[in-house]
Design a protein around this motif. Structure first.
Motif, PDB file in Angstrom:
ATOM      1  N   ASP A 713       0.787  -1.235   0.000  1.00 45.90           N
ATOM      2  CA  ASP A 713       0.000   0.000   0.000  1.00 45.90           C
ATOM      3  C   ASP A 713       0.819   1.287   0.000  1.00 45.90           C
ATOM      4  O   ASP A 713       0.393   2.282  -0.601  1.00 45.90           O
ATOM      5  N   PRO A 714       1.959   1.344   0.678  1.00 45.75           N
ATOM      6  CA  PRO A 714       2.628   2.646   0.806  1.00 45.75           C
ATOM      7  C   PRO A 714       3.004   3.264  -0.534  1.00 45.75           C
ATOM      8  O   PRO A 714       3.300   2.582  -1.519  1.00 45.75           O
ATOM      9  N   THR A 715       2.991   4.602  -0.534  1.00 42.48           N
ATOM     10  CA  THR A 715       3.496   5.389  -1.655  1.00 42.48           C
ATOM     11  C   THR A 715       4.858   5.955  -1.260  1.00 42.48           C
ATOM     12  O   THR A 715       5.051   6.431  -0.130  1.00 42.48           O
ATOM     13  N   TYR A 716       5.804   5.897  -2.179  1.00 44.99           N
ATOM     14  CA  TYR A 716       7.156   6.364  -1.906  1.00 44.99           C
ATOM     15  C   TYR A 716       7.427   7.622  -2.722  1.00 44.99           C
ATOM     16  O   TYR A 716       7.135   7.684  -3.919  1.00 44.99           O
ATOM     17  N   LEU A 717       7.997   8.620  -2.053  1.00 44.52           N
ATOM     18  CA  LEU A 717       8.419   9.847  -2.717  1.00 44.52           C
ATOM     19  C   LEU A 717       9.932   9.976  -2.570  1.00 44.52           C
ATOM     20  O   LEU A 717      10.471   9.861  -1.456  1.00 44.52           O
ATOM     21  N   ALA A 718      10.604  10.198  -3.686  1.00 44.85           N
ATOM     22  CA  ALA A 718      12.061  10.362  -3.667  1.00 44.85           C
ATOM     23  C   ALA A 718      12.410  11.715  -4.272  1.00 44.85           C
ATOM     24  O   ALA A 718      11.964  12.039  -5.380  1.00 44.85           O
ATOM     25  N   TYR A 719      13.183  12.502  -3.530  1.00 51.26           N
ATOM     26  CA  TYR A 719      13.657  13.797  -3.996  1.00 51.26           C
ATOM     27  C   TYR A 719      15.176  13.726  -4.106  1.00 51.26           C
ATOM     28  O   TYR A 719      15.837  13.161  -3.225  1.00 51.26           O
ATOM     29  N   GLY A 720      15.730  14.297  -5.149  1.00 49.43           N
ATOM     30  CA  GLY A 720      17.172  14.217  -5.267  1.00 49.43           C
ATOM     31  C   GLY A 720      17.773  15.318  -6.117  1.00 49.43           C
ATOM     32  O   GLY A 720      17.105  15.924  -6.952  1.00 49.43           O
ATOM     33  N   VAL A 721      19.064  15.562  -5.877  1.00 48.34           N
ATOM     34  CA  VAL A 721      19.858  16.507  -6.664  1.00 48.34           C
ATOM     35  C   VAL A 721      21.160  15.814  -7.041  1.00 48.34           C
ATOM     36  O   VAL A 721      21.803  15.179  -6.193  1.00 48.34           O
ATOM     37  N   GLU A 722      21.537  15.925  -8.294  1.00 49.70           N
ATOM     38  CA  GLU A 722      22.773  15.325  -8.793  1.00 49.70           C
ATOM     39  C   GLU A 722      23.658  16.412  -9.390  1.00 49.70           C
ATOM     40  O   GLU A 722      23.194  17.231 -10.181  1.00 49.70           O
ATOM     41  N   LEU A 723      24.920  16.415  -9.006  1.00 50.80           N
ATOM     42  CA  LEU A 723      25.916  17.360  -9.536  1.00 50.80           C
ATOM     43  C   LEU A 723      27.065  16.545 -10.097  1.00 50.80           C
ATOM     44  O   LEU A 723      27.577  15.637  -9.430  1.00 50.80           O
ATOM     45  N   GLY A 749      -0.363   6.229   4.427  1.00 47.21           N
ATOM     46  CA  GLY A 749      -1.662   6.842   4.643  1.00 47.21           C
ATOM     47  C   GLY A 749      -1.861   7.308   6.066  1.00 47.21           C
ATOM     48  O   GLY A 749      -2.749   8.128   6.340  1.00 47.21           O
ATOM     49  N   THR A 750      -1.045   6.812   6.980  1.00 47.38           N
ATOM     50  CA  THR A 750      -1.127   7.201   8.389  1.00 47.38           C
ATOM     51  C   THR A 750       0.163   7.863   8.850  1.00 47.38           C
ATOM     52  O   THR A 750       0.150   8.902   9.501  1.00 47.38           O
ATOM     53  N   ASN A 751       1.281   7.250   8.482  1.00 45.20           N
ATOM     54  CA  ASN A 751       2.587   7.755   8.896  1.00 45.20           C
ATOM     55  C   ASN A 751       3.473   7.980   7.678  1.00 45.20           C
ATOM     56  O   ASN A 751       3.373   7.261   6.671  1.00 45.20           O
ATOM     57  N   VAL A 752       4.333   8.974   7.793  1.00 41.86           N
ATOM     58  CA  VAL A 752       5.355   9.228   6.781  1.00 41.86           C
ATOM     59  C   VAL A 752       6.709   8.957   7.416  1.00 41.86           C
ATOM     60  O   VAL A 752       7.074   9.595   8.407  1.00 41.86           O
ATOM     61  N   ILE A 753       7.424   8.003   6.848  1.00 45.06           N
ATOM     62  CA  ILE A 753       8.675   7.533   7.448  1.00 45.06           C
ATOM     63  C   ILE A 753       9.801   7.712   6.442  1.00 45.06           C
ATOM     64  O   ILE A 753       9.626   7.449   5.242  1.00 45.06           O
ATOM     65  N   ALA A 754      10.953   8.155   6.911  1.00 48.13           N
ATOM     66  CA  ALA A 754      12.129   8.253   6.043  1.00 48.13           C
ATOM     67  C   ALA A 754      12.660   6.857   5.753  1.00 48.13           C
ATOM     68  O   ALA A 754      12.842   6.042   6.667  1.00 48.13           O
ATOM     69  N   ASP A 755      12.877   6.570   4.480  1.00 48.30           N
ATOM     70  CA  ASP A 755      13.458   5.297   4.058  1.00 48.30           C
ATOM     71  C   ASP A 755      14.907   5.553   3.667  1.00 48.30           C
ATOM     72  O   ASP A 755      15.186   6.173   2.642  1.00 48.30           O
ATOM     73  N   THR A 756      15.816   5.089   4.508  1.00 47.44           N
ATOM     74  CA  THR A 756      17.237   5.339   4.251  1.00 47.44           C
ATOM     75  C   THR A 756      17.965   4.063   3.848  1.00 47.44           C
ATOM     76  O   THR A 756      19.148   3.888   4.124  1.00 47.44           O
ATOM     77  N   SER A 757      17.226   3.149   3.187  1.00 47.42           N
ATOM     78  CA  SER A 757      17.909   1.987   2.617  1.00 47.42           C
ATOM     79  C   SER A 757      18.916   2.436   1.571  1.00 47.42           C
ATOM     80  O   SER A 757      19.937   1.779   1.353  1.00 47.42           O
ATOM     81  N   ALA A 758      18.615   3.535   0.896  1.00 50.80           N
ATOM     82  CA  ALA A 758      19.578   4.171   0.001  1.00 50.80           C
ATOM     83  C   ALA A 758      20.254   5.315   0.747  1.00 50.80           C
ATOM     84  O   ALA A 758      19.617   6.037   1.515  1.00 50.80           O
TER      85      ALA A 758
END
Length: 866
Positions: A713-723, A749-758
């Motif tokens: 069910d979870p939706t993942y959002l990834a934000y990034g900057v590359e130089l 849908g209830t909690n937003v958790i940081a995923d730092t597997s990357a």
């Protein structure tokens, strides 16, 4: 470009020819090389950039009528990196200096390099020969000697022909010869000119001239093919792209492609075992990574069974690779399913390009590799054939094995992570009219490798045989590509208890692809259009005992259609791409993959880009069809039934990106990109539905429950900057650095958790120095910030729970030195050290919680080119 080749091609003007060599493999093979993908080799520094600087300086000198200076510059460019355009200009310079005899020799060499253009250059040669017979020109003045004074070699002609085949853009310009562009673009007739204009190079040769601006665009220009499936400048690419060139590969000291990819911004290479690298782009790495599409010469290496890339089955060595193009961002609009977060295209050398070679390597842990390659040309035919062997020792073993232990390895080679022997061959034939070619290619690999499976299944070993065939036919604007991949083997757990239940299996996979592509260019008013389009068919037949114990194959038929229109309106280009795949298990509406891009040239060599697109990953055969009772790990007679789900939805990603690409000088390259990814419907295993069953004679045990695969069910959002930046401050010296910052969140849908597997932060930097003393060195630094993996594990009740497991920050240092002790530079000796920190400390670093600690490599190499 190898040093021996560069030496052999430093300026000879004699003709040469190749020879033929028959080849053979035990698999049925032959089926084509690559086509448009090899039309133009890009470069990001090193010899090509140095040659380009000399080439431009030569053009400026010729424009100022300093023909002696122009000749010096063109000779220097040719000695560094041979190119047909440079051969032509050397001939022009000799003609302008009055040495018509030498000019004729260079024009003839140019004609041999581009045989289909003989009708354009022959009138120029004929007129000069007539002038010589009539005594119109006196003896040539003294001109500087240098690289062009070497003895004639066959290798020079072979290389020039190869480059001519690679660079379709120059062929297009040559086809338009017929007028003299002079004095600001005014067209004049043919004849012998004695004055130069703003747009011309050289002035005494009769016939037609070549526009200086066109040559500046064509000679040594960087061209990429993966973003749009045809050649274009990186400045016009709708996707963020990085290119690892042949020289990058040579000076990296890497023994395999994934280690090369570590240095690319936005790419993460993770090793669970010495022969199992898992590659991700912009996050979402895992065991058996499945969100990046890997191609070799445009041919998919996607393993339909598990969804990963079987790197061990690659039929080519690093020495056979011309360049690697890495597209960061969704690629399904052009390549269809599974190009979810990016595309990696491994482009091999054109047959006839480069040297024949023999290469041997040896080092730790248990590392050995050998490669022999021959390549050449005979008229309109060209060929390449290579043989190789590769072995790599394991980083570690999971637990002690041997006669004194109950746990036994399922192989006698328990210290080896990879053992593979390979052979491949390719034959090309260019059509006499220069409008197309036919190509046949085949390869075979046999060996065994180690890999980690999802969840609790742990470390496995895979004895395999893999073969592939390919055929290409290209004529005009159309290209037909067919290929066949075969993989057979017996995957088994690496080890187990002698009396315990083990999950061994057999596999037989066959995949056939047929693709027809076309390209059409036209104008509507002030707008120019480049439309490319294609249709495809893919046949899959996979028999696996974990799907059906009788090895009855599961067969799927896939169809696809794509189209892309690139509209150019001066400085602004708009790119619209759309692909639809007909998948037997997925709704058609779920496979529609659009992409839209706008590219604006803020300056001649600087562009900004914005792109929005979607991509998807189709469920694998394992996720859709598995039917097996796997060991529970508790009691020998108890197993858990695992079922695939043919109703799974594809994983999907929506991406928005802005970027800047700058190459406004010959001394630097720079890229900046910022992106946001929205990922939904990721596929994972689900919790066990516990149940009590009677003893099953077919299982020789009890099934204690059922699990399978599901869209989470979870939706993942990834934000990034590359130089990304690269500097070439002086000839022979390259400096590069790149960094990637990203943040991934999981929203249920209830909690937003940081995923730092990357890692939140990744940094690469390095220096390459090619000295004038036949000694080259390089050093590279690869840093990843700490990670916390959120692993989905089964608890005692069979329910999934998230277990957070930290991985420390890691830095991998590598160094490489190469020396060519003899003047002819045919022999090259190398010493490489990879992961120097572990070499010093004696301790490995983990890249995944379930993986083996990655230790160091130290090895030496000897290469002989001939």
């Amino acid at each position: 470009m190898t040093y021996a080749t560069r030496r052999a091609q430093s300026g000879s003007v004699q003709d040469g020819s190749g020879s033929t060599l028959p080849g053979r493999t035990r698999f049925v093979w032959l089926a084509g090389g690559l086509a448009a993908l090899l039309w133009a080799a890009p470069a990001q520094a090193e010899p090509r950039d140095e040659a380009r600087r000399y080439f431009i300086a030569g053009l400026e000198a010729a424009k100022s009528k300093d023909f002696t200076g122009a000749l010096e510059k063109f000779q220097a460019a040719q000695s560094i990196y041979p190119h047909p355009a440079t051969v032509y200009n050397i001939g022009r310079a000799y003609a302008d200096l009055g040495d018509l005899d030498t000019a004729i020799k260079y024009y003839k060499l140019y004609r041999e390099a581009v045989p289909e253009k003989a009708k354009d250059i022959d009138p120029m040669i004929a007129t000069l020969e007539a002038q010589l017979r009539q005594g119109m020109v006196v003896a040539a003045p003294e001109v500087p000697t240098g690289p062009v004074g070497g003895a004639a070699t066959a290798e020079e002609l072979d290389r020039l022909r190869a480059i001519a085949n690679e660079l379709a853009s120059i062929s297009a310009d040559l086809a338009e010869r017929g007028t003299v562009v002079a004095d600001g673009g005014e067209e004049t007739g043919g004849g012998t000119s004695t004055e130069g204009g703003e747009g011309t190079i050289g002035v005494t040769t009769p016939g037609v001239e070549i526009d200086q601006g066109d040559f500046l665009s064509d000679a040594y220009e960087r061209v990429v093919v993966t973003a749009s499936r045809y050649g274009q400048s990186p400045l016009d690419s709708p996707s963020t792209i990085t290119v690892l060139t042949e020289e990058d590969i040579r000076t990296s000291g890497a023994t395999n492609i994934p280690d090369l990819l570590r240095r690319v911004v936005g790419v993460e290479a993770m090793s669970l075992a010495a022969s199992q690298p898992d590659i991700s782009i912009r996050g979402f790495n895992r065991e058996l990574a499945n969100k990046v599409l890997v191609l070799i010469d445009g041919r998919s290496l996607y393993l339909d069974l598990l969804g990963n890339t079987a790197w061990a089955t690659l039929p080519v060595s690093i020495q056979e690779i011309e360049r690697i193009e890495i597209i960061r961002g969704p690629g399904s609009a052009v390549y269809g399913a599974n190009a979810m977060t990016g595309v990696i295209n491994i482009i091999t050398r054109t047959p006839g390009d480069g040297d024949n070679l023999v290469r041997v390597e040896a080092g730790t842990p248990g590392y050995a590799q050998g490669t022999a390659m021959v390549t050449g040309r005979e008229g309109l035919y060209s060929y390449r054939m290579a043989l190789g062997y590769h072995q790599t020792g394991s980083w570690a073993t999971e637990q002690p094995v041997g006669e004194d232990y109950a746990f036994q390895a399922n192989t006698e080679e328990n210290d080896l992570s990879l053992r593979a022997s390979r052979v491949n061959a390719r034959v090309d034939r260019t059509f006499a009219d220069g409008k197309g070619f036919a190509s046949l290619t085949g390869g075979y690999v046999v060996g065994a490798n180690e890999f980690y499976v999802l969840g609790t299944l742990g470390d496995w070993r895979f004895p395999f045989e893999a073969g592939w065939l390919r055929g290409d036919l290209s004529y005009g604007d159309f290209h037909l590509r067919t290929y066949y991949n075969s993989l057979v083997g017996e995957p088994v757990p690496w080890g187990g208890y002698e009396s315990g239940r083990q999950l061994s299996s057999e596999l037989d996979s066959d995949v056939v692809d047929v693709e027809l592509e076309g390209k059409h260019q036209f104008d509507t008013g002030n707008l120019s259009h480049t439309v490319n389009y294609g249709i495809g068919y893919r046949y899959k037949s996979i028999a696996w005992t974990l799907i059906d114990p009788t090895l009855a194959p599961v067969v799927e038929h896939h169809q696809s259609v794509f189209a892309q229109d690139t509209v150019n309106a001066g400085k602004l280009s708009l790119v619209g791409s759309l692909r639809v795949d007909n998948h037997p298990l997925i709704k058609l509406s779920e496979t529609v993959s659009p992409r839209g891009s706008a590219i604006y040239r803020v300056a001649d060599k600087t562009s900004v880009r914005t792109t929005v697109g979607t991509s998807f990953r189709a469920p694998t055969f394992m996720e859709s069809y598995t039917d097996v009772c796997q060991p529970s790990g508790s009691y020998d007679a108890v197993c858990i039934q695992t079922d695939g789900d043919p109703n799974l939805s594809p994983e999907r990603i929506l991406t928005g990106e802005v970027g800047l690409h700058d190459e406004s000088s010959d001394f630097h390259r720079a890229d900046v990109a910022a992106y946001v990814n929205r990922v939904t419907d990721l596929i994972y295993v689900r919790s066990v539905d516990s149940e009590v069953n009677f003893f099953d004679t077919t299982l020789d045990g009890f099934s204690a429950g059922t699990t399978g695969f599901t869209n989470v069910d979870p939706t993942y959002l990834a934000y990034g900057v590359e130089l990304e930046g690269r500097l070439f401050p002086v000839n022979g010296l390259d400096l590069y650095a790149n960094t990637h910052f990203q943040q991934i969140t999981e929203d249920d849908g209830t909690n937003v958790i940081a995923d730092t597997s990357a890692s939140v932060l990744k940094v690469n930097s390095g220096v390459i120095y090619r000295s004038p003393f036949r000694v080259d060195v390089s050093g590279h630094v690869h840093y990843l910030s700490p990670q916390t993996w959120r692993l989905r594990e089964f608890d005692a009740a069979g329910q999934l729970e998230v277990v957070e497991t930290p991985i420390e920050a890691r830095t991998i240092l590598s160094a490489w030195v190469a020396a060519r002790p003899f003047k002819d530079e045919a022999l090259e000796l190398e010493l490489s050290a990879w992961n120097l920190g572990s070499l010093i400390s004696g301790e490995g670093v983990r890249e995944h919680p379930k993986g083996q600690p990655v230790t160091s490599r130290l090895f030496g190499t000897a290469t002989y080119r001939f």
